[in-house]
Scaffold this motif. Sequence first.
Motif, PDB file in Angstrom:
ATOM      1  N   LEU A  76       0.832  -1.207   0.000  1.00  0.00           N
ATOM      2  CA  LEU A  76       0.000   0.000   0.000  1.00  0.00           C
ATOM      3  C   LEU A  76       0.867   1.258   0.000  1.00  0.00           C
ATOM      4  O   LEU A  76       0.602   2.214  -0.749  1.00  0.00           O
ATOM      5  CB  LEU A  76      -0.918  -0.021   1.221  1.00  0.00           C
ATOM      6  N   LEU A  77       1.925   1.255   0.819  1.00  0.00           N
ATOM      7  CA  LEU A  77       2.795   2.427   0.873  1.00  0.00           C
ATOM      8  C   LEU A  77       3.496   2.657  -0.460  1.00  0.00           C
ATOM      9  O   LEU A  77       3.555   3.792  -0.960  1.00  0.00           O
ATOM     10  CB  LEU A  77       3.838   2.252   1.986  1.00  0.00           C
ATOM     11  N   VAL A  78       4.044   1.603  -1.038  1.00  0.00           N
ATOM     12  CA  VAL A  78       4.796   1.752  -2.285  1.00  0.00           C
ATOM     13  C   VAL A  78       3.878   2.185  -3.415  1.00  0.00           C
ATOM     14  O   VAL A  78       4.208   3.077  -4.200  1.00  0.00           O
ATOM     15  CB  VAL A  78       5.522   0.435  -2.630  1.00  0.00           C
ATOM     16  N   TYR A  79       2.704   1.572  -3.523  1.00  0.00           N
ATOM     17  CA  TYR A  79       1.845   1.890  -4.659  1.00  0.00           C
ATOM     18  C   TYR A  79       1.307   3.315  -4.590  1.00  0.00           C
ATOM     19  O   TYR A  79       1.190   3.992  -5.610  1.00  0.00           O
ATOM     20  CB  TYR A  79       0.665   0.908  -4.751  1.00  0.00           C
ATOM     21  N   VAL A  80       1.000   3.783  -3.387  1.00  0.00           N
ATOM     22  CA  VAL A  80       0.426   5.122  -3.262  1.00  0.00           C
ATOM     23  C   VAL A  80       1.506   6.207  -3.314  1.00  0.00           C
ATOM     24  O   VAL A  80       1.302   7.267  -3.926  1.00  0.00           O
ATOM     25  CB  VAL A  80      -0.377   5.237  -1.951  1.00  0.00           C
ATOM     26  N   LEU A  81       2.661   5.955  -2.712  1.00  0.00           N
ATOM     27  CA  LEU A  81       3.672   6.999  -2.563  1.00  0.00           C
ATOM     28  C   LEU A  81       4.792   6.937  -3.581  1.00  0.00           C
ATOM     29  O   LEU A  81       5.613   7.851  -3.647  1.00  0.00           O
ATOM     30  CB  LEU A  81       4.273   6.942  -1.147  1.00  0.00           C
ATOM     31  N   ARG A  82       4.848   5.874  -4.382  1.00  0.00           N
ATOM     32  CA  ARG A  82       5.888   5.759  -5.396  1.00  0.00           C
ATOM     33  C   ARG A  82       5.247   5.519  -6.753  1.00  0.00           C
ATOM     34  O   ARG A  82       4.212   4.878  -6.855  1.00  0.00           O
ATOM     35  CB  ARG A  82       6.866   4.620  -5.066  1.00  0.00           C
ATOM     36  N   THR A  97      -5.910   9.821  -3.788  1.00  0.00           N
ATOM     37  CA  THR A  97      -5.364   8.482  -4.052  1.00  0.00           C
ATOM     38  C   THR A  97      -6.269   7.639  -4.943  1.00  0.00           C
ATOM     39  O   THR A  97      -5.962   6.475  -5.184  1.00  0.00           O
ATOM     40  CB  THR A  97      -5.144   7.740  -2.723  1.00  0.00           C
ATOM     41  N   ARG A  98      -7.359   8.217  -5.444  1.00  0.00           N
ATOM     42  CA  ARG A  98      -8.350   7.419  -6.182  1.00  0.00           C
ATOM     43  C   ARG A  98      -7.751   6.786  -7.432  1.00  0.00           C
ATOM     44  O   ARG A  98      -7.969   5.602  -7.712  1.00  0.00           O
ATOM     45  CB  ARG A  98      -9.538   8.303  -6.541  1.00  0.00           C
ATOM     46  N   ALA A  99      -6.988   7.557  -8.194  1.00  0.00           N
ATOM     47  CA  ALA A  99      -6.421   7.033  -9.441  1.00  0.00           C
ATOM     48  C   ALA A  99      -5.449   5.900  -9.169  1.00  0.00           C
ATOM     49  O   ALA A  99      -5.477   4.859  -9.844  1.00  0.00           O
ATOM     50  CB  ALA A  99      -5.737   8.156 -10.214  1.00  0.00           C
ATOM     51  N   ARG A 100      -4.603   6.087  -8.171  1.00  0.00           N
ATOM     52  CA  ARG A 100      -3.622   5.039  -7.872  1.00  0.00           C
ATOM     53  C   ARG A 100      -4.290   3.807  -7.279  1.00  0.00           C
ATOM     54  O   ARG A 100      -3.844   2.680  -7.511  1.00  0.00           O
ATOM     55  CB  ARG A 100      -2.560   5.580  -6.924  1.00  0.00           C
ATOM     56  N   ALA A 101      -5.329   3.997  -6.513  1.00  0.00           N
ATOM     57  CA  ALA A 101      -6.045   2.855  -5.965  1.00  0.00           C
ATOM     58  C   ALA A 101      -6.696   2.044  -7.076  1.00  0.00           C
ATOM     59  O   ALA A 101      -6.726   0.811  -7.026  1.00  0.00           O
ATOM     60  CB  ALA A 101      -7.099   3.321  -4.967  1.00  0.00           C
ATOM     61  N   GLY A 102      -7.218   2.740  -8.105  1.00  0.00           N
ATOM     62  CA  GLY A 102      -7.774   2.026  -9.243  1.00  0.00           C
ATOM     63  C   GLY A 102      -6.721   1.199  -9.946  1.00  0.00           C
ATOM     64  O   GLY A 102      -6.970   0.052 -10.360  1.00  0.00           O
ATOM     65  N   GLY A 103      -5.522   1.750 -10.083  1.00  0.00           N
ATOM     66  CA  GLY A 103      -4.424   0.982 -10.662  1.00  0.00           C
ATOM     67  C   GLY A 103      -4.032  -0.204  -9.805  1.00  0.00           C
ATOM     68  O   GLY A 103      -3.668  -1.268 -10.317  1.00  0.00           O
ATOM     69  N   ALA A 104      -4.106  -0.032  -8.480  1.00  0.00           N
ATOM     70  CA  ALA A 104      -3.782  -1.134  -7.578  1.00  0.00           C
ATOM     71  C   ALA A 104      -4.768  -2.282  -7.739  1.00  0.00           C
ATOM     72  O   ALA A 104      -4.388  -3.464  -7.702  1.00  0.00           O
ATOM     73  CB  ALA A 104      -3.775  -0.639  -6.131  1.00  0.00           C
ATOM     74  N   VAL A 105      -6.034  -1.941  -7.914  1.00  0.00           N
ATOM     75  CA  VAL A 105      -7.042  -2.981  -8.137  1.00  0.00           C
ATOM     76  C   VAL A 105      -6.720  -3.771  -9.402  1.00  0.00           C
ATOM     77  O   VAL A 105      -6.793  -5.009  -9.434  1.00  0.00           O
ATOM     78  CB  VAL A 105      -8.448  -2.355  -8.235  1.00  0.00           C
ATOM     79  N   ALA A 106      -6.338  -3.061 -10.468  1.00  0.00           N
ATOM     80  CA  ALA A 106      -5.994  -3.723 -11.723  1.00  0.00           C
ATOM     81  C   ALA A 106      -4.752  -4.602 -11.554  1.00  0.00           C
ATOM     82  O   ALA A 106      -4.705  -5.738 -12.057  1.00  0.00           O
ATOM     83  CB  ALA A 106      -5.769  -2.689 -12.817  1.00  0.00           C
TER      84      ALA A 106
END
Length: 445
Positions: free
Chosen positions: A231-237, A278-287
Amino acid sequence: MPGWLPAAALIAATAVAGPVLGGAIRPLFLLGCLTAGWYAWSRSPGEHLQATLALFCFSPLLRRIVDLSAGFDPGGLMIAGPLLALLAPLPEFRDFAAPEGQRVKGLGPIMVYGFCVLYCLLLTVGQGELSQAAGGALKWLAPIVYAIALYRHAPMAGEILHDAANAFLVILPLTGLYGIYQYIDPPAWDRYWLIHAAITSAGLPAPFEVRTFSTGHAPAAFATFTAVGLLLVYVLRSGWVARLAMLPAVLALTLSLYRTAWMSLAAGILFCLLMPATRARAGGAVALLGGAIAVALLFTPFAATLVERFSTFGSASTDGSGQERLGEFAYLWSLPESALFGMGFRSVDTGTAGAMPLDGMIAICWASMGIVVGLVCLGLLLYMISAAIAQAFESGTRESAVLGALACGWLVQLPLAAIVSAELGFLFWTTTALALCLPEAEAHR
Protein backbone atom coordinates in the motif's frame (compact mmCIF):
# COMPACT_ATOMS: atom_id res chain seq x y z
CA MET A 1 27.26 6.67 5.97
CA PRO A 2 23.49 6.07 5.55
CA GLY A 3 21.68 5.14 8.73
CA TRP A 4 20.35 1.87 7.30
CA LEU A 5 23.79 0.63 6.19
CA PRO A 6 24.93 -0.84 9.57
CA ALA A 7 21.64 -2.78 9.79
CA ALA A 8 22.10 -4.11 6.25
CA ALA A 9 25.71 -5.04 7.03
CA LEU A 10 24.61 -6.79 10.24
CA ILE A 11 22.04 -8.85 8.32
CA ALA A 12 24.57 -9.87 5.67
CA ALA A 13 27.33 -10.64 8.20
CA THR A 14 25.02 -12.75 10.36
CA ALA A 15 23.83 -14.75 7.35
CA VAL A 16 27.44 -15.54 6.43
CA ALA A 17 28.96 -15.98 9.90
CA GLY A 18 25.95 -17.55 11.61
CA PRO A 19 26.52 -21.12 10.38
CA VAL A 20 30.19 -20.84 11.36
CA LEU A 21 29.87 -19.28 14.82
CA GLY A 22 26.70 -21.18 15.74
CA GLY A 23 25.00 -20.15 18.97
CA ALA A 24 27.70 -17.56 19.76
CA ILE A 25 26.25 -15.32 17.09
CA ARG A 26 22.98 -14.87 18.97
CA PRO A 27 24.11 -12.41 21.68
CA LEU A 28 26.37 -10.71 19.15
CA PHE A 29 23.37 -10.17 16.91
CA LEU A 30 21.42 -8.55 19.76
CA LEU A 31 24.34 -6.23 20.43
CA GLY A 32 24.56 -5.47 16.73
CA CYS A 33 20.86 -4.55 16.61
CA LEU A 34 21.29 -2.17 19.53
CA THR A 35 24.29 -0.55 17.85
CA ALA A 36 22.65 -0.33 14.42
CA GLY A 37 19.51 1.14 15.99
CA TRP A 38 21.47 3.74 17.93
CA TYR A 39 23.46 4.81 14.88
CA ALA A 40 20.40 5.01 12.62
CA TRP A 41 18.48 7.10 15.16
CA SER A 42 21.44 9.47 15.51
CA ARG A 43 21.12 10.09 11.78
CA SER A 44 17.36 10.66 11.58
CA PRO A 45 14.05 9.01 12.55
CA GLY A 46 13.40 8.17 8.90
CA GLU A 47 16.68 6.32 8.49
CA HIS A 48 16.04 4.52 11.77
CA LEU A 49 12.65 3.38 10.50
CA GLN A 50 14.31 2.03 7.36
CA ALA A 51 16.86 0.12 9.46
CA THR A 52 14.28 -1.36 11.81
CA LEU A 53 12.03 -2.40 8.92
CA ALA A 54 14.95 -4.36 7.47
CA LEU A 55 15.76 -5.93 10.84
CA PHE A 56 12.16 -6.99 11.48
CA CYS A 57 11.80 -8.44 7.99
CA PHE A 58 15.04 -10.47 7.92
CA SER A 59 15.84 -11.35 11.55
CA PRO A 60 13.51 -14.41 11.58
CA LEU A 61 15.33 -15.82 8.55
CA LEU A 62 18.69 -15.25 10.26
CA ARG A 63 17.35 -17.01 13.34
CA ARG A 64 16.43 -20.07 11.26
CA ILE A 65 19.83 -20.12 9.52
CA VAL A 66 21.59 -20.07 12.89
CA ASP A 67 19.24 -22.66 14.39
CA LEU A 68 20.06 -25.11 11.59
CA SER A 69 23.72 -25.18 12.63
CA ALA A 70 23.49 -24.44 16.36
CA GLY A 71 20.29 -26.29 17.27
CA PHE A 72 16.75 -25.07 17.67
CA ASP A 73 16.31 -22.14 20.06
CA PRO A 74 12.75 -22.39 21.44
CA GLY A 75 12.99 -18.89 22.92
CA GLY A 76 13.91 -17.30 19.60
CA LEU A 77 16.49 -15.00 21.20
CA MET A 78 17.46 -13.35 17.92
CA ILE A 79 13.85 -12.26 17.30
CA ALA A 80 14.28 -9.79 20.17
CA GLY A 81 16.99 -7.91 18.27
CA PRO A 82 14.72 -5.59 16.26
CA LEU A 83 12.68 -4.83 19.39
CA LEU A 84 15.86 -3.74 21.13
CA ALA A 85 16.63 -1.48 18.18
CA LEU A 86 13.32 0.30 18.85
CA LEU A 87 14.70 1.44 22.22
CA ALA A 88 17.38 3.63 20.61
CA PRO A 89 15.37 6.86 21.28
CA LEU A 90 15.15 6.17 25.04
CA PRO A 91 17.97 8.58 26.00
CA GLU A 92 15.87 11.43 24.61
CA PHE A 93 13.18 10.69 27.19
CA ARG A 94 15.27 12.21 29.96
CA ASP A 95 13.90 15.63 28.97
CA PHE A 96 10.34 14.34 28.99
CA ALA A 97 9.27 16.86 31.62
CA ALA A 98 10.82 19.80 29.81
CA PRO A 99 8.14 21.75 27.88
CA GLU A 100 10.54 22.56 25.06
CA GLY A 101 11.69 18.97 24.77
CA GLN A 102 8.38 17.15 24.54
CA ARG A 103 5.10 17.50 22.68
CA VAL A 104 2.43 16.18 25.00
CA LYS A 105 -0.64 17.17 23.00
CA GLY A 106 -2.23 14.07 21.52
CA LEU A 107 -0.12 11.63 23.53
CA GLY A 108 -2.80 11.07 26.18
CA PRO A 109 -4.38 7.95 24.62
CA ILE A 110 -0.99 6.36 24.01
CA MET A 111 0.09 7.06 27.59
CA VAL A 112 -3.12 5.63 29.05
CA TYR A 113 -2.69 2.55 26.88
CA GLY A 114 0.83 2.23 28.28
CA PHE A 115 -0.62 2.13 31.80
CA CYS A 116 -2.92 -0.71 30.72
CA VAL A 117 0.15 -2.64 29.57
CA LEU A 118 1.91 -1.88 32.87
CA TYR A 119 -1.11 -3.33 34.69
CA CYS A 120 -0.73 -6.50 32.62
CA LEU A 121 2.98 -6.55 33.44
CA LEU A 122 2.28 -6.29 37.18
CA LEU A 123 -0.20 -9.18 36.93
CA THR A 124 2.47 -11.34 35.32
CA VAL A 125 5.14 -10.41 37.88
CA GLY A 126 2.68 -11.03 40.73
CA GLN A 127 2.21 -14.58 39.47
CA GLY A 128 5.96 -15.18 39.56
CA GLU A 129 6.29 -15.47 35.76
CA LEU A 130 9.39 -13.30 35.49
CA SER A 131 10.56 -14.57 32.10
CA GLN A 132 7.11 -14.04 30.61
CA ALA A 133 7.01 -10.59 32.20
CA ALA A 134 10.34 -9.63 30.65
CA GLY A 135 9.40 -10.94 27.21
CA GLY A 136 5.92 -9.43 27.34
CA ALA A 137 7.25 -6.05 28.46
CA LEU A 138 9.67 -5.92 25.51
CA LYS A 139 7.05 -7.03 22.97
CA TRP A 140 4.32 -4.67 24.19
CA LEU A 141 6.23 -1.63 25.46
CA ALA A 142 9.06 -1.24 22.92
CA PRO A 143 6.64 -0.36 20.07
CA ILE A 144 4.90 2.18 22.34
CA VAL A 145 8.22 3.78 23.25
CA TYR A 146 8.98 4.06 19.55
CA ALA A 147 5.57 5.59 18.80
CA ILE A 148 6.13 8.28 21.43
CA ALA A 149 9.60 8.96 20.02
CA LEU A 150 8.16 9.41 16.53
CA TYR A 151 5.51 11.74 17.93
CA ARG A 152 8.27 13.91 19.36
CA HIS A 153 9.47 14.39 15.78
CA ALA A 154 6.01 15.21 14.45
CA PRO A 155 7.17 17.86 11.92
CA MET A 156 9.08 15.10 10.09
CA ALA A 157 6.13 12.69 9.83
CA GLY A 158 5.65 13.04 6.07
CA GLU A 159 9.36 12.58 5.38
CA ILE A 160 9.47 9.54 7.67
CA LEU A 161 6.54 7.98 5.82
CA HIS A 162 8.28 8.40 2.46
CA ASP A 163 11.44 6.86 3.92
CA ALA A 164 9.37 3.82 4.89
CA ALA A 165 8.04 3.55 1.32
CA ASN A 166 11.62 3.68 0.00
CA ALA A 167 12.62 0.87 2.35
CA PHE A 168 9.72 -1.33 1.26
CA LEU A 169 10.63 -0.69 -2.38
CA VAL A 170 13.82 -2.67 -1.70
CA ILE A 171 12.43 -5.17 0.82
CA LEU A 172 9.31 -6.31 -1.07
CA PRO A 173 10.99 -7.85 -4.14
CA LEU A 174 13.51 -9.67 -1.92
CA THR A 175 10.95 -11.14 0.46
CA GLY A 176 8.54 -11.82 -2.41
CA LEU A 177 11.03 -13.80 -4.48
CA TYR A 178 12.22 -15.72 -1.42
CA GLY A 179 8.62 -16.47 -0.46
CA ILE A 180 7.85 -17.94 -3.90
CA TYR A 181 11.01 -20.05 -3.76
CA GLN A 182 10.15 -21.17 -0.23
CA TYR A 183 6.74 -22.40 -1.35
CA ILE A 184 8.15 -24.35 -4.30
CA ASP A 185 11.15 -25.84 -2.48
CA PRO A 186 11.64 -24.72 1.16
CA PRO A 187 15.35 -24.45 2.12
CA ALA A 188 16.81 -26.69 4.80
CA TRP A 189 16.64 -24.06 7.57
CA ASP A 190 12.93 -23.46 6.88
CA ARG A 191 12.19 -27.19 6.93
CA TYR A 192 14.13 -27.56 10.18
CA TRP A 193 12.19 -24.73 11.80
CA LEU A 194 8.82 -26.08 10.66
CA ILE A 195 9.64 -29.44 12.22
CA HIS A 196 10.69 -28.04 15.61
CA ALA A 197 8.68 -24.83 16.06
CA ALA A 198 5.47 -24.78 18.10
CA ILE A 199 3.46 -23.39 15.22
CA THR A 200 0.61 -25.05 13.38
CA SER A 201 -0.26 -22.31 10.88
CA ALA A 202 2.77 -22.48 8.57
CA GLY A 203 2.02 -25.73 6.77
CA LEU A 204 4.30 -28.71 6.24
CA PRO A 205 8.06 -28.83 5.47
CA ALA A 206 7.56 -30.04 1.90
CA PRO A 207 7.29 -28.47 -1.57
CA PHE A 208 3.89 -26.88 -2.24
CA GLU A 209 2.81 -27.65 1.33
CA VAL A 210 4.16 -24.53 3.03
CA ARG A 211 2.06 -21.50 3.87
CA THR A 212 4.59 -18.93 2.75
CA PHE A 213 6.20 -16.97 5.56
CA SER A 214 9.23 -15.94 3.48
CA THR A 215 11.85 -14.22 5.66
CA GLY A 216 9.29 -13.50 8.39
CA HIS A 217 8.45 -15.20 11.66
CA ALA A 218 5.11 -16.66 10.53
CA PRO A 219 2.61 -16.32 7.66
CA ALA A 220 0.69 -13.65 9.58
CA ALA A 221 3.74 -11.44 10.17
CA PHE A 222 5.04 -11.78 6.62
CA ALA A 223 1.64 -11.17 5.03
CA THR A 224 0.92 -8.12 7.21
CA PHE A 225 4.29 -6.51 6.49
CA THR A 226 3.78 -7.21 2.79
CA ALA A 227 0.26 -5.74 2.75
CA VAL A 228 1.45 -2.56 4.50
CA GLY A 229 4.45 -2.27 2.17
CA LEU A 230 2.39 -2.78 -0.97
CA LEU A 231 0.00 0.00 0.00
CA LEU A 232 2.80 2.43 0.87
CA VAL A 233 4.80 1.75 -2.28
CA TYR A 234 1.84 1.89 -4.66
CA VAL A 235 0.43 5.12 -3.26
CA LEU A 236 3.67 7.00 -2.56
CA ARG A 237 5.89 5.76 -5.40
CA SER A 238 5.35 5.84 -9.15
CA GLY A 239 6.98 4.37 -12.23
CA TRP A 240 7.17 0.95 -13.82
CA VAL A 241 10.16 -0.09 -11.69
CA ALA A 242 8.08 0.23 -8.51
CA ARG A 243 5.21 -1.68 -10.10
CA LEU A 244 7.45 -4.54 -11.23
CA ALA A 245 9.08 -4.70 -7.80
CA MET A 246 5.68 -5.30 -6.25
CA LEU A 247 4.68 -8.31 -8.38
CA PRO A 248 6.70 -11.02 -6.54
CA ALA A 249 5.39 -9.70 -3.22
CA VAL A 250 1.79 -9.85 -4.46
CA LEU A 251 2.19 -13.50 -5.46
CA ALA A 252 3.97 -14.39 -2.21
CA LEU A 253 1.19 -12.65 -0.27
CA THR A 254 -1.40 -14.93 -1.89
CA LEU A 255 0.76 -17.97 -1.09
CA SER A 256 0.77 -17.04 2.60
CA LEU A 257 -2.93 -18.01 2.56
CA TYR A 258 -3.43 -15.45 5.36
CA ARG A 259 -6.90 -14.08 4.73
CA THR A 260 -6.71 -11.40 7.44
CA ALA A 261 -3.94 -9.57 5.56
CA TRP A 262 -5.87 -9.98 2.31
CA MET A 263 -8.92 -8.35 3.88
CA SER A 264 -6.92 -5.54 5.47
CA LEU A 265 -5.24 -4.75 2.13
CA ALA A 266 -8.62 -4.78 0.39
CA ALA A 267 -10.02 -2.41 3.03
CA GLY A 268 -7.06 -0.07 2.55
CA ILE A 269 -7.48 -0.01 -1.23
CA LEU A 270 -11.22 0.66 -0.92
CA PHE A 271 -10.47 3.56 1.42
CA CYS A 272 -7.99 4.98 -1.09
CA LEU A 273 -10.70 4.75 -3.75
CA LEU A 274 -12.80 7.10 -1.61
CA MET A 275 -10.08 9.73 -1.32
CA PRO A 276 -9.56 12.11 -4.27
CA ALA A 277 -5.79 12.25 -3.68
CA THR A 278 -5.36 8.48 -4.05
CA ARG A 279 -8.35 7.42 -6.18
CA ALA A 280 -6.42 7.03 -9.44
CA ARG A 281 -3.62 5.04 -7.87
CA ALA A 282 -6.04 2.85 -5.96
CA GLY A 283 -7.77 2.03 -9.24
CA GLY A 284 -4.42 0.98 -10.66
CA ALA A 285 -3.78 -1.13 -7.58
CA VAL A 286 -7.04 -2.98 -8.14
CA ALA A 287 -5.99 -3.72 -11.72
CA LEU A 288 -2.51 -4.85 -10.65
CA LEU A 289 -3.76 -7.13 -7.88
CA GLY A 290 -6.54 -8.52 -10.04
CA GLY A 291 -4.12 -9.29 -12.87
CA ALA A 292 -1.59 -10.92 -10.55
CA ILE A 293 -4.25 -13.10 -8.92
CA ALA A 294 -5.65 -14.08 -12.33
CA VAL A 295 -2.19 -15.15 -13.50
CA ALA A 296 -1.69 -17.14 -10.29
CA LEU A 297 -5.02 -18.92 -10.73
CA LEU A 298 -4.61 -19.67 -14.43
CA PHE A 299 -0.92 -20.29 -15.05
CA THR A 300 0.69 -21.59 -11.86
CA PRO A 301 0.89 -25.09 -10.31
CA PHE A 302 -0.58 -23.85 -7.03
CA ALA A 303 -3.87 -22.58 -8.47
CA ALA A 304 -5.92 -25.30 -6.73
CA THR A 305 -4.56 -24.28 -3.33
CA LEU A 306 -5.50 -20.64 -3.90
CA VAL A 307 -8.97 -21.52 -5.18
CA GLU A 308 -9.59 -23.66 -2.10
CA ARG A 309 -8.48 -20.85 0.21
CA PHE A 310 -10.53 -18.19 -1.55
CA SER A 311 -13.58 -20.44 -1.36
CA THR A 312 -13.50 -20.32 2.46
CA PHE A 313 -14.71 -16.71 2.37
CA GLY A 314 -18.16 -17.94 1.40
CA SER A 315 -18.36 -21.04 3.57
CA ALA A 316 -18.51 -20.28 7.29
CA SER A 317 -19.38 -23.89 8.15
CA THR A 318 -15.99 -25.10 6.92
CA ASP A 319 -13.98 -22.17 8.29
CA GLY A 320 -12.00 -23.89 11.04
CA SER A 321 -10.09 -20.79 12.15
CA GLY A 322 -13.31 -18.81 12.47
CA GLN A 323 -14.87 -21.51 14.62
CA GLU A 324 -11.74 -21.60 16.79
CA ARG A 325 -12.01 -17.85 17.40
CA LEU A 326 -15.61 -18.22 18.54
CA GLY A 327 -14.51 -21.05 20.81
CA GLU A 328 -11.99 -18.74 22.47
CA PHE A 329 -14.77 -16.46 23.72
CA ALA A 330 -16.71 -19.42 25.06
CA TYR A 331 -13.61 -20.53 26.95
CA LEU A 332 -12.94 -17.06 28.36
CA TRP A 333 -16.57 -16.71 29.44
CA SER A 334 -16.28 -19.94 31.40
CA LEU A 335 -13.30 -18.71 33.41
CA PRO A 336 -13.79 -17.59 37.05
CA GLU A 337 -12.20 -14.45 38.51
CA SER A 338 -9.32 -14.48 36.01
CA ALA A 339 -11.69 -13.24 33.34
CA LEU A 340 -12.39 -10.18 35.47
CA PHE A 341 -8.82 -9.26 36.46
CA GLY A 342 -6.79 -10.88 33.68
CA MET A 343 -4.01 -13.47 33.57
CA GLY A 344 -1.06 -11.36 32.41
CA PHE A 345 1.23 -12.00 29.47
CA ARG A 346 1.18 -15.78 29.77
CA SER A 347 -2.01 -16.10 27.73
CA VAL A 348 -0.59 -14.08 24.83
CA ASP A 349 2.38 -16.22 23.81
CA THR A 350 0.73 -18.89 21.68
CA GLY A 351 4.08 -20.41 20.75
CA THR A 352 4.65 -21.68 24.28
CA ALA A 353 3.64 -25.24 24.95
CA GLY A 354 0.46 -25.36 26.99
CA ALA A 355 -0.44 -21.73 26.36
CA MET A 356 -4.01 -20.88 25.48
CA PRO A 357 -4.14 -20.01 21.76
CA LEU A 358 -5.74 -16.60 21.25
CA ASP A 359 -6.38 -14.58 18.11
CA GLY A 360 -7.63 -11.03 17.92
CA MET A 361 -7.28 -8.12 20.29
CA ILE A 362 -10.71 -8.64 21.87
CA ALA A 363 -9.78 -12.07 23.18
CA ILE A 364 -6.19 -11.09 23.99
CA CYS A 365 -7.15 -7.98 25.99
CA TRP A 366 -9.87 -9.92 27.79
CA ALA A 367 -7.55 -12.76 28.76
CA SER A 368 -4.45 -10.73 29.61
CA MET A 369 -5.96 -7.61 31.22
CA GLY A 370 -9.42 -8.69 32.32
CA ILE A 371 -12.80 -7.32 31.34
CA VAL A 372 -12.48 -3.82 32.86
CA VAL A 373 -8.93 -2.87 31.86
CA GLY A 374 -9.28 -4.86 28.65
CA LEU A 375 -12.29 -2.79 27.59
CA VAL A 376 -10.37 0.41 28.33
CA CYS A 377 -7.52 -0.88 26.20
CA LEU A 378 -9.83 -1.76 23.31
CA GLY A 379 -11.57 1.60 23.55
CA LEU A 380 -8.24 3.41 23.27
CA LEU A 381 -7.22 1.36 20.25
CA LEU A 382 -10.52 2.08 18.51
CA TYR A 383 -10.19 5.79 19.33
CA MET A 384 -6.70 6.04 17.83
CA ILE A 385 -7.67 4.09 14.70
CA SER A 386 -10.73 6.32 14.27
CA ALA A 387 -8.61 9.44 14.74
CA ALA A 388 -6.24 8.29 11.99
CA ILE A 389 -9.16 7.72 9.63
CA ALA A 390 -10.75 11.07 10.49
CA GLN A 391 -7.44 12.87 9.89
CA ALA A 392 -7.33 11.45 6.37
CA PHE A 393 -10.70 13.02 5.53
CA GLU A 394 -9.73 16.31 7.15
CA SER A 395 -6.35 16.66 5.46
CA GLY A 396 -6.94 15.11 2.04
CA THR A 397 -3.25 14.64 1.21
CA ARG A 398 -1.78 11.42 -0.19
CA GLU A 399 0.18 10.86 3.01
CA SER A 400 -2.82 11.20 5.29
CA ALA A 401 -4.93 9.10 2.90
CA VAL A 402 -2.52 6.17 2.91
CA LEU A 403 -2.23 6.33 6.70
CA GLY A 404 -6.02 6.38 6.93
CA ALA A 405 -6.09 3.36 4.59
CA LEU A 406 -3.66 1.52 6.84
CA ALA A 407 -5.84 2.43 9.82
CA CYS A 408 -8.82 0.82 8.05
CA GLY A 409 -6.68 -2.28 7.64
CA TRP A 410 -5.90 -2.30 11.36
CA LEU A 411 -9.61 -1.96 12.09
CA VAL A 412 -10.23 -5.12 10.06
CA GLN A 413 -7.41 -6.94 11.83
CA LEU A 414 -8.36 -5.80 15.35
CA PRO A 415 -10.77 -8.68 16.14
CA LEU A 416 -8.72 -11.23 14.18
CA ALA A 417 -5.02 -10.77 15.00
CA ALA A 418 -2.57 -9.63 17.69
CA ILE A 419 -1.67 -6.25 16.20
CA VAL A 420 -0.24 -4.28 19.13
CA SER A 421 2.78 -6.31 20.24
CA ALA A 422 6.05 -7.58 18.77
CA GLU A 423 6.60 -7.08 15.02
CA LEU A 424 2.96 -6.31 14.22
CA GLY A 425 2.88 -3.90 17.15
CA PHE A 426 5.84 -2.10 15.62
CA LEU A 427 3.88 -1.61 12.39
CA PHE A 428 0.66 -0.65 14.13
CA TRP A 429 2.13 1.90 16.50
CA THR A 430 4.46 3.38 13.89
CA THR A 431 1.71 4.02 11.33
CA THR A 432 -0.76 5.16 14.00
CA ALA A 433 1.71 7.60 15.55
CA LEU A 434 2.56 9.04 12.13
CA ALA A 435 -1.15 9.46 11.38
CA LEU A 436 -1.81 11.25 14.66
CA CYS A 437 1.07 13.70 14.32
CA LEU A 438 0.85 14.28 10.56
CA PRO A 439 -1.24 17.49 11.03
CA GLU A 440 1.72 19.11 12.77
CA ALA A 441 4.01 18.03 9.94
CA GLU A 442 1.64 19.56 7.38
CA ALA A 443 1.44 22.75 9.44
CA HIS A 444 5.24 23.14 9.21
CA ARG A 445 5.29 22.94 5.40
